[in-house]
Design a protein around this motif. Structure first.
Motif: not given
Length: 291
Positions: A196-214
């Motif tokens: 999760y932390f080394r693979v998935a979370l890096r791929m989820l970067g754009p989604g993480l930023v989107t949720i952060f802005l909301f």
């Protein structure tokens, strides 16, 4: 070319041009409706108190932007600066942690199988439709039972959990993280947390930023929950602090310029956040829309 041919060629163009004109008119009115309050706020923040209530409000005289700024941060012993710091702490830290929680929950709903998974996700979707004002009183009673009323944690803890963020987290996980990549990571010996932390979370970067802005927008504009939870002005966010000054302005008019200048400064963090992170935000929204 005959007259009938010309008329047949021109007739389809008229509805098309008319439709385009209507669309342009609607866009112009929408932009005007959005920008006029901002323009008023910018002009009003640069006026002194006398010019603020005069008939020549739009004139290019009586500017006192710098003085209004000084008065704002000197008002009530510099209370506005403390409110601003509180809002940054609530919003930035809360949005960052809340986005991490939401993306992790969405990832778990997407990639793992567990009992009653879809029923639990149905509860998440149902929670999305519950207005936040409805939850204010139950949250207050829970905070009162835990002895957290009128503390930083009474406002900070509830904003960490966002059902809509969990929903988006699952959508982004489906769109960004292929199951084959996780299987390859597991075959290489990575555990679930490492994958999760080394693979998935890096791929989820754009989604993480989107949720952060909301999350950032929702927490920064949060008003009702702090009003219910807090009575100490030193813990107020900007939204609640400006409301208290605006309420006092009817008795003490010197608060009016401070409220207007404070409102102008209050929108700057959101503008900066969207401007700096718009590249990730656009790609995140595109992935969610396609999915």
């Amino acid at each position: 070319m005959s007259a009938s041919t010309v008329s047949r060629t021109a007739s389809p163009l008229r509805p098309r041009l008319l439709g385009r004109s209507v669309v342009n008119l609607v866009v112009f009115v929408s932009v005007l409706y959005t920008l006029l309050p901002v323009l008023w706020l910018v002009l009003a923040s640069a006026k002194n108190r006398d010019a603020l209530f005069s008939s020549n409000f739009l004139s290019l005289t009586d500017f006192s932007f710098v003085q209004n700024m000084k008065d704002l941060f000197a008002m009530d012993g510099g209370l506005y600066g403390r409110w601003y710091g509180n809002s940054l702490l609530y919003a930035v830290l809360g949005a960052a942690l809340g986005a991490l929680v939401s993306i992790a929950c969405g990832y778990a709903f997407d990639k793992y199988r567990f009992a009653h998974k879809e029923k639990l996700f149905g509860l998440v979707l149902a929670a999305v439709m519950v207005p936040q004002t409805v939850l204010a009183l139950p949250l207050y009673l829970m905070a009162s039972g835990a002895g957290l009323v009128n503390t930083f944690w009474a406002v900070f803890i509830p904003v960490l959990f966002n059902p809509f963020g969990v929903y988006l987290g699952r959508i982004f996980s489906q769109g960004y993280v292929p199951d084959e990549v996780l299987e390859a990571a597991r075959m290489d010996g990575a555990g679930e947390l490492a994958a999760y932390f080394r693979v998935a979370l890096r791929m989820l970067g754009p989604g993480l930023v989107t949720i952060f802005l909301f999350q950032l927008t929702a927490i920064w504009n949060n008003f009702f929950l702090p009003m219910v939870m807090l009575s100490d002005q030193d813990l107020y966010p900007v939204s609640l602090g400006l409301y208290s000054w605006n309420s006092a302005a009817s008795v003490s008019p010197e608060y009016y310029p401070a409220v207007i200048m404070g409102s102008l400064l209050a929108v700057l963090p959101l503008i900066l956040a969207f401007a700096m992170l718009q590249r990730f935000w656009r790609s995140g929204l595109t992935a969610g829309a396609v999915k």
